[in-house]
Write an enzyme that holds these catalytic residues in place. Structure first.
Site, mmCIF file in Angstrom:
data_model
loop_
_atom_site.group_PDB
_atom_site.id
_atom_site.type_symbol
_atom_site.label_atom_id
_atom_site.label_comp_id
_atom_site.label_asym_id
_atom_site.label_seq_id
_atom_site.Cartn_x
_atom_site.Cartn_y
_atom_site.Cartn_z
ATOM 1 N N SER A 1 -51.198 -33.431 -40.293
ATOM 2 C CA SER A 1 -49.622 -33.334 -40.437
ATOM 3 C C SER A 1 -48.794 -33.938 -39.305
ATOM 4 O O SER A 1 -47.771 -34.633 -39.390
ATOM 5 C CB SER A 1 -49.398 -32.115 -40.665
ATOM 6 O OG SER A 1 -49.645 -31.320 -41.902
ATOM 7 N N ASP B 1 -42.205 -33.118 -46.119
ATOM 8 C CA ASP B 1 -41.605 -33.095 -47.578
ATOM 9 C C ASP B 1 -42.201 -31.972 -48.454
ATOM 10 O O ASP B 1 -41.359 -31.756 -49.343
ATOM 11 C CB ASP B 1 -42.319 -34.507 -48.116
ATOM 12 C CG ASP B 1 -43.912 -34.612 -47.921
ATOM 13 O OD1 ASP B 1 -44.550 -33.820 -47.275
ATOM 14 O OD2 ASP B 1 -44.399 -35.632 -48.639
ATOM 15 N N GLU C 1 -27.064 -17.016 -48.490
ATOM 16 C CA GLU C 1 -27.298 -15.850 -47.805
ATOM 17 C C GLU C 1 -28.341 -16.262 -46.529
ATOM 18 O O GLU C 1 -28.436 -16.259 -45.478
ATOM 19 C CB GLU C 1 -27.663 -14.573 -48.294
ATOM 20 C CG GLU C 1 -26.700 -13.716 -48.836
ATOM 21 C CD GLU C 1 -26.432 -14.462 -50.424
ATOM 22 O OE1 GLU C 1 -25.230 -13.688 -50.901
ATOM 23 O OE2 GLU C 1 -26.986 -14.982 -50.969
#
Length: 617
Positions: free
Chosen positions: A34, A149, A358
């Site tokens: 990653s 993504d 929220e």
């Protein structure tokens, strides 16, 4: 861009990949693939566009960088090595005990503003920082958020995307590393960059689609983002997970693990490099002046008057805002109910309407506090549960935020259970380092609001909808961790521990029991965390029995807080818990309290039963 410059950027990208592989191999864990997909994006950002003084992380002109895909922390630490603030030896301590280089970034590092790793947090927090820069500081810094993504599926991302577009945050750039693969396989949209562009464009974003491994295209995109006005920009970059190593590149099943043969991978990437990057200096910006501190003139309420604690909160917050320029307020489109409207009218330039979102509400508070402000974010207590992950991560970030939940408990009456905060005390008590306060009347509320501004960590104040009698004078002092003994004699048979609305029910119960010659002690436990263990222990020794009464579920609230005061091995008194155990429906406040068994009559009945049993024994 000159060809030589492009080669240097590509070479830096390879260095970042190698270092990510090395760090994960040293730890025998982590997410190198990653990291490798976003390495070229990070290289161009670090060398060409990030304006940052690593020797002065608090420089007012520093850009802010949030690694939203926090699992790619090896890439961030590789960037720090390239910038010269982390050496090679420290890089290889990744994920070890006592290392600053944790599995996901935290503010233990001075260049990390907020913790990440729970996906979908970076952009909402970045919105809060961008709001601070644009509306409060009027500073030239840019907020860069590097996102994966996969996390674009999180609802919090789209709350943030809409808010950023609405606020025209042109100082915010989102970089999406579209590497197609998530943890267990392909992402929802794969390499369909236009799918992301269409969605963000609908929220008013300027979007740029690029090849994330073309450093010249990346450079041009970042420059375009910086030049774009009146819109936030998203750079949507097509990348390949595990880029540069054939064994793992764009292959499933390689997520979250070191490379099978790290030495071979490092060789394939060209071996270790030791390029040092001279990061661009931040633009000149005036230093944040110390906020002016004026006299705090809290509202004063007369004994005997009936005042809702939410009204007292709103008035006290407005007064606090007048005394302190670093206090800001946020609300989730219920300001007329939470009473933050008082602050909005008094200090409109420091009021942030987050609408019915929220998660964005709490995230913006985290972003604002990272820029040195003291945020008070308010909504119904029930609705703050939606943002619990942001509250939890705020604690990981060592963030100082004040959250206020109104309309707590069954006492709100006819609105019914969907509007009743019945789990909030448990939720906030479980947060690391939190403070949980539950005032019963107006003067107490005002004092606690002022006290909250001086605390650290996550602070929660619970307010009530209906009016309650003012029982304390305006000069009475209240401190977090304290309590008030409202009734006490040498003849007390039972101690009733209450907070908020049940304090008044306990006082009425005492009047009923007085007629029968039964004396009870009453403790107003306005600080639910930390709890006043000393006073509770004294009461237990004197009366032998404690009855907790709370407008909350019996799990995790006041009853548990009191029980924990006796969890150190000392003798435990008889503990009886009265709380909400059924599923409420619509009814008047008085009916609700009675049905829940927490009104004056129910408290008196419980005490009679306890006293009767004690006599029999």
């Amino acid at each position: 861009m000159r060809r030589e410059a492009a080669r240097e950027l590509a070479d830096l990208g390879q260095q970042l990949r190698v270092d990510a592989v090395r760090a994960a191999a040293a730890a025998d864990s982590g997410h190198p693939t990653s990291s490798m997909s976003a390495a070229d994006l990070a290289a161009v950002l670090l060398a060409r566009h990030l304006r940052y003084d690593f020797d002065d992380p608090d420089h007012p002109g520093n850009d802010r960088l949030i690694l939203s895909k926090g699992h790619a922390s090896p890439l961030l630490y590789a960037m720090y090595r390239a910038a010269g603030v982390v050496d090679d030896e420290e890089l290889l301590t990744f994920r070890r005990r006592d290392s600053r280089l944790e599995g996901h970034p935290t503010p233990r590092l001075p260049w990390v503003d907020v913790a990440t790793g729970s996906l979908g947090h970076g952009l909402p927090v970045g919105v809060g920082m961008a709001l601070a820069g644009k509306r409060l500081e009027h500073a030239p810094y840019r907020v860069w958020v590097l996102s994966g993504d996969s996390e674009m599926a999180e609802g919090s991302v789209w709350e943030a995307a809409e808010h950023a577009g609405y606020e025209h945050l042109d100082n915010l750039t989102l970089i999406i590393d579209v590497n197609r693969l998530g943890q267990r396989g392909p992402t929802r949209h794969g390499w369909d960059l236009d799918a992301y562009a269409r969605r963000l464009g609908a929220f008013g974003w300027h979007t740029i689609e690029i090849d994330g491994h073309d450093v010249e295209a990346v450079d041009a995109a970042f420059a375009e983002a910086s030049a774009t006005r009146s819109q936030p920009t998203a750079v949507i970059a097509r990348t390949r997970k595990g880029r540069g190593v054939a064994q793992v590149e764009d292959r499933e099943g390689q997520h979250g693990k070191p490379l099978p043969d790290a030495d071979a991978a490092i060789g394939e990437l060209g071996g270790p490099r030791f390029v040092r990057v001279e990061v661009c200096s931040p633009p000149a910006a005036p230093a944040r002046r110390q906020p002016a501190g004026g006299h705090l003139d809290l509202p004063r309420f007369e004994a005997g008057d009936s005042v809702a604690t939410r009204d007292a909160y709103g008035q006290a917050l407005a007064a606090l805002g007048s005394a302190r320029e670093d206090v800001v307020a946020l609300d989730g489109e219920v300001g007329d109910s939470t009473r933050t409207e008082f602050f909005a009218k008094a200090h409109p330039e420091r009021y942030f309407e987050c609408y019915i979102a929220e998660q964005q509400l709490v995230a913006a508070a985290v972003g604002l506090q990272a820029r040195g402000y003291i945020p008070f974010a308010s909504s119904f207590a029930a609705f703050l549960t939606r943002a619990h992950d942001f509250v939890r991560m705020a604690a990981v970030s060592r963030a100082g935020i004040n959250l206020v939940g109104s309309h707590a408990g069954v006492a709100i009456g006819q609105d019914g259970p969907s509007q009743m905060g019945l789990e909030d005390l448990a939720m906030f008590r479980a947060v690391h380092g939190s403070t949980v306060l539950y005032p019963c009347e107006a003067n107490q509320t005002a004092q606690l609001v002022a006290a909250m501004a001086e605390l650290t960590g996550v602070r929660y104040l619970r307010t009530s909808r209906g009016g309650t009698p003012v029982i304390y004078g305006p000069g009475e002092e209240f401190r977090p961790g304290g309590s008030k003994v409202l009734r006490s004699t040498d003849r007390d048979r039972v101690t009733v521990v209450a907070a908020g609305v049940t304090v008044h029910e306990a006082l009425r119960a005492a009047e009923l029991l007085d007629r029968e010659g039964i004396d009870i002690r009453i403790i107003d436990l306005y600080s639910v965390k930390p709890v006043d263990a000393e006073t509770l222990r004294e009461a237990a020794e004197a009366t032998g029995c404690l009855v907790t009464v709370e407008d909350h579920r019996v799990q995790g609230g006041i009853g548990d807080a009191v029980a924990e005061a006796f969890a150190d091995g000392r003798p435990v008194p008889r503990l009886v818990r009265l709380g909400v155990q059924h599923m409420p429906a619509s009814a008047s406040p008085e009916e609700q309290l009675h049905l829940a068994g927490i009104d004056a009559e129910s408290i008196a009945a419980a005490v009679r039963l306890l006293v009767e049993r004690a006599v029999v024994r």
